[in-house]
Design an enzyme around this catalytic site. Structure first.
Site, PDB file in Angstrom:
ATOM      1  CE  LYS A  47      -4.391  -1.705   1.593  1.00 19.32           C
ATOM      2  NZ  LYS A  47      -5.599  -1.475   2.384  1.00 19.32           N
TER       3      LYS A  47
ATOM      4  CE  LYS B  74      -6.740  -7.535  -1.425  1.00 17.25           C
ATOM      5  NZ  LYS B  74      -8.004  -7.324  -0.748  1.00 17.25           N
TER       6      LYS B  74
ATOM      7  CE  LYS C 182     -13.971  -3.049   0.779  1.00 15.17           C
ATOM      8  NZ  LYS C 182     -14.028  -2.930   2.215  1.00 15.17           N
TER       9      LYS C 182
END
Ligand code: ATP
Ligand code: MG
Length: 331
Positions: free
Chosen positions: A112, A195, A198
């Site tokens: 991230k 994957k 969101k």
């Protein structure tokens, strides 16, 4: 009865297929067997820059979706993380028994923070797994249903629980991850080795469970497949087709080998049409149910108030034990 606990972030407009198949669907089933706690980790929702108004709305929206998907307030305690101050309080104590190197090894933070670099990532994003450990350990659950992406965070949670128990006194239950392997990882339709998420760069490969039927059909029809023609499950060489088969199998209950047989002689167009139909059939009534909870908020508010009371009761008892064991004066 044993306890199970899990959470889902309010970070987007609606849950996606991975959230449903990898998590919430299991939550609903676990209610039959376990004392269940399901919460909305909105404190995790501020680890990256966010819009306060959207966060508030999405928190309520997430609760409405959980109810519409089958979380039953008569059997489950459903609550919002920030309404239970013990989550933040326990995080501090756990931070003090977490190694800096140990925290640095969390791959989700690496992923991230890769986009903007660690310099512009928040410390909150870095300590996110410790807050997650506190979320879990406060309620002393035996089982934590999650998708594959949370395995490492669960391992950290277990390590922290064991460490605290040995260093001070047995306080926490060391929880097990509950990962349903068939649907533990649903992949992005445009990028079927990543994957479904969101926070993906583009949402072209994302199916939100409340999407308009037209959007669902369009996204499924433009899913990336491969240059062969055969419909067969092969994660290595045919990730796109395998992902679609996983989704169809999960919703219809037909096994993947049976689907392969049924598709013999058929093409990718047939597979996509069928998957789109299955998803639209699922999404259409769901939209109505979610809207119902949002139009009249009284039911939803009642559920969250009751959940908050029950959650606080348990969390405050655990935290009192923790404070006592680390040598804090009684609060
Ligand atoms: P982000 O990618 O920003 O972390 P997310 O899509 O993973 O968001 P979360 O709220 O972090 O959403 O996850 C909620 C639950 O859904 C977790 O249990 C997680 O393991 C599961 N989950 C998330 N993505 C998938 C996926 N693609 N397949 C299966 N399960 C998933
Ligand atoms: Mg996630």
């Amino acid at each position: 009865r044993q306890r199970a606990l899990s959470g889902i972030q309010p970070t987007s407009d609606s849950f996606h297929l991975g959230n449903y198949l990898g998590a919430v669907r299991q939550w609903v089933q676990l209610q039959d067997e376990f004392e269940t706690f399901y919460f909305i980790p909105n404190m995790h929702g501020i680890t990256t820059p966010h819009d306060p108004k959207a966060l508030r709305e999405r928190t309520v929206f997430a609760a409405a979706q959980l109810l519409a998907l089958g979380v039953d307030p008569a059997r489950s305690t459903m609550f919002v993380q920030s309404q239970i101050p013990e989550h933040a309080e326990l995080t501090w104590v756990l931070s003090c028994i977490t190694g800096f190197g140990e925290a640095s090894r969390m791959t989700q933070f690496k992923d991230k923070s890769a986009k903007n670099g660690t310099d512009s990532s928040s410390v909150g994003l870095f300590t996110y797994p410790i807050l997650m450990a506190a979320d879990i350990l406060l309620y002393r659950p035996q089982l934590v249903p999650v998708g594959e992406d949370q395995r490492q965070h669960l391992e950290l949670t277990r390590n922290l629980a064991q460490r605290f128990n040995t260093r001070f006194k047995k306080t926490f239950v060391v929880p097990e991850a509950y990962i349903v392997s068939d649907t533990a990882k649903i992949y992005d339709l445009q990028n079927p080795t990543a994957k479904m998420s969101k926070s993906a760069e583009s949402d072209a490969g994302l199916i939100s469970i409340l999407d308009d039927p037209k959007v669902i059909a369009k996204r499924v029809k433009s899913a990336v497949t491969d240059t062969e023609r055969e419909i067969r499950f092969d994660r290595e060489n045919k990730p796109g087709v395998s992902n679609l088969l996983t989704i169809e199998s999960a919703f219809t209950g037909t096994s993947i080998p049976d689907l392969e047989l049924a598709y013999e002689g058929k093409g990718y167009g047939d597979l996509k049409t069928r998957v789109a139909d299955v998803l639209v059939d699922f999404a259409t009534p769901l939209r109505g149910r979610v809207q119902g909870y949002l139009d009249d908020r009284s039911e939803l508010d009642k559920v969250l108030t009751a959940g908050r009371e029950r959650a606080r009761e348990i969390a405050s008892r655990t935290l009192a034990d923790v404070y006592d064991r680390v040598g804090f004066l009684a609060p």
